[in-house]
Design an enzyme around this catalytic site. Structure first.
Site, PDB file in Angstrom:
ATOM      1  N   HIS A  64      40.627  31.877  43.112  1.00  0.00           N
ATOM      2  CA  HIS A  64      39.443  31.229  42.559  1.00  0.00           C
ATOM      3  C   HIS A  64      38.244  32.155  42.694  1.00  0.00           C
ATOM      4  O   HIS A  64      38.035  32.760  43.743  1.00  0.00           O
ATOM      5  CB  HIS A  64      39.147  29.921  43.291  1.00  0.00           C
ATOM      6  CG  HIS A  64      37.863  29.283  42.862  1.00  0.00           C
ATOM      7  ND1 HIS A  64      37.669  28.811  41.579  1.00  0.00           N
ATOM      8  CD2 HIS A  64      36.688  29.061  43.524  1.00  0.00           C
ATOM      9  CE1 HIS A  64      36.448  28.312  41.473  1.00  0.00           C
ATOM     10  NE2 HIS A  64      35.834  28.452  42.636  1.00  0.00           N
TER      11      HIS A  64
ATOM     12  N   ILE B  37      40.045  34.041  47.440  1.00  0.00           N
ATOM     13  CA  ILE B  37      38.741  34.015  46.802  1.00  0.00           C
ATOM     14  C   ILE B  37      38.450  35.378  46.173  1.00  0.00           C
ATOM     15  O   ILE B  37      38.433  36.399  46.854  1.00  0.00           O
ATOM     16  CB  ILE B  37      37.639  33.658  47.814  1.00  0.00           C
ATOM     17  CG1 ILE B  37      37.925  32.312  48.480  1.00  0.00           C
ATOM     18  CG2 ILE B  37      36.278  33.662  47.137  1.00  0.00           C
ATOM     19  CD1 ILE B  37      38.027  31.153  47.523  1.00  0.00           C
ATOM     20  N   LYS B  38      38.237  35.364  44.863  1.00  0.00           N
ATOM     21  CA  LYS B  38      37.857  36.572  44.142  1.00  0.00           C
ATOM     22  C   LYS B  38      36.331  36.680  44.133  1.00  0.00           C
ATOM     23  O   LYS B  38      35.642  35.760  43.698  1.00  0.00           O
ATOM     24  CB  LYS B  38      38.373  36.525  42.703  1.00  0.00           C
ATOM     25  CG  LYS B  38      39.873  36.646  42.551  1.00  0.00           C
ATOM     26  CD  LYS B  38      40.301  36.352  41.121  1.00  0.00           C
ATOM     27  CE  LYS B  38      39.623  37.243  40.112  1.00  0.00           C
ATOM     28  NZ  LYS B  38      40.025  36.885  38.718  1.00  0.00           N
ATOM     29  N   LEU B  39      35.841  37.811  44.580  1.00  0.00           N
ATOM     30  CA  LEU B  39      34.401  38.037  44.646  1.00  0.00           C
ATOM     31  C   LEU B  39      34.054  39.290  43.857  1.00  0.00           C
ATOM     32  O   LEU B  39      34.833  40.247  43.835  1.00  0.00           O
ATOM     33  CB  LEU B  39      33.958  38.202  46.098  1.00  0.00           C
ATOM     34  CG  LEU B  39      34.158  36.957  46.967  1.00  0.00           C
ATOM     35  CD1 LEU B  39      34.144  37.325  48.433  1.00  0.00           C
ATOM     36  CD2 LEU B  39      33.101  35.900  46.644  1.00  0.00           C
TER      37      LEU B  39
END
Length: 212
Positions: free
Chosen positions: A57, A84-86
């Site tokens: 996400h 978590i994609k940042l």
């Protein structure tokens, strides 16, 4: 290696799961906006489609604090399976460091330089994610980028892997692996094309005709 579906569609996820070799889903805000105005609810649905798989996400926000707030809510859905994609920016890196310290697994996405991969390593990210086809179209050189990322991560002895994204064909997917990517994510059409070849189809027709 891990092969992931790049989509926020539950229908796509169901079809990908039936292929037998897809280990989960990557999403981004653009893909999510096509499907729903409630991304966290959609992440929950995708987790149900892949009960043993990963779901990535990507939160939105201009600051590390804003990114982290949404990231924590997403990770709480399945802490062991949500990544978590940042964005590979200073604020994204700050968020990755803070979230990683809390035991939340992160990845840096839109990685276009070895320096950004180095920061993915320093913040213990699961993945550095280059956009291969987009890099090629923007004159960065998609495969050269993958190779450079692989070189620096190997030099660092890093556990951070390269997840090649923005792949538009089976040939591009396999070329990314040959240049040093560890894992790939692609659309349903590209994933389906991995198992197809005209000569394989011709051979199958020949075998079927022999039985008939």
């Amino acid at each position: 290696m891990t092969i992931l579906l790049d989509s926020a569609s539950v229908d796509d996820a169901l079809a990908a799961a039936e292929l037998g070799f897809v280990g989960g889903v990557t999403t981004n805000p653009t893909l999510m906006a096509r499907e729903t105005a409630e991304p966290l609810t959609q992440i929950g649905r995708l987790l149900e489609v892949f009960p043993l798989g990963l779901v990535c996400h990507q939160p939105v926000g201009d600051t590390a604090e804003a990114l982290s707030e949404e990231a924590r809510a997403a990770a709480a859905l399945a802490r062991d399976r949500v990544i978590i994609k940042l964005p590979a920016t200073n604020e994204g890196v700050r968020a990755a460091a803070a979230l990683g310290a809390e035991g939340i697994r992160c990845a840096l996405t839109a990685v276009y330089s070895p320096a950004q991969a180095m920061l993915a390593h320093e913040t213990d990210c699961v993945w550095a994610i280059p956009y291969v086809d987009r890099a090629t179209r923007q004159w960065v050189g998609g495969m050269e980028l993958v190779e450079a990322l692989a070189t620096i991560l190997a030099r660092l002895g890093s556990d951070t892997r390269i997840l090649a994204a923005s792949l538009k064909s089976a040939a591009q997917a396999t070329e990314a692996i040959l240049h040093g990517a560890d894992d790939i994510t692609a659309s349903l059409d590209v994933l389906r094309s991995l198992g197809e070849h005209p000569l394989s189809a011709a051979a199958t027709r020949e075998f079927n005709a022999a039985r008939g």
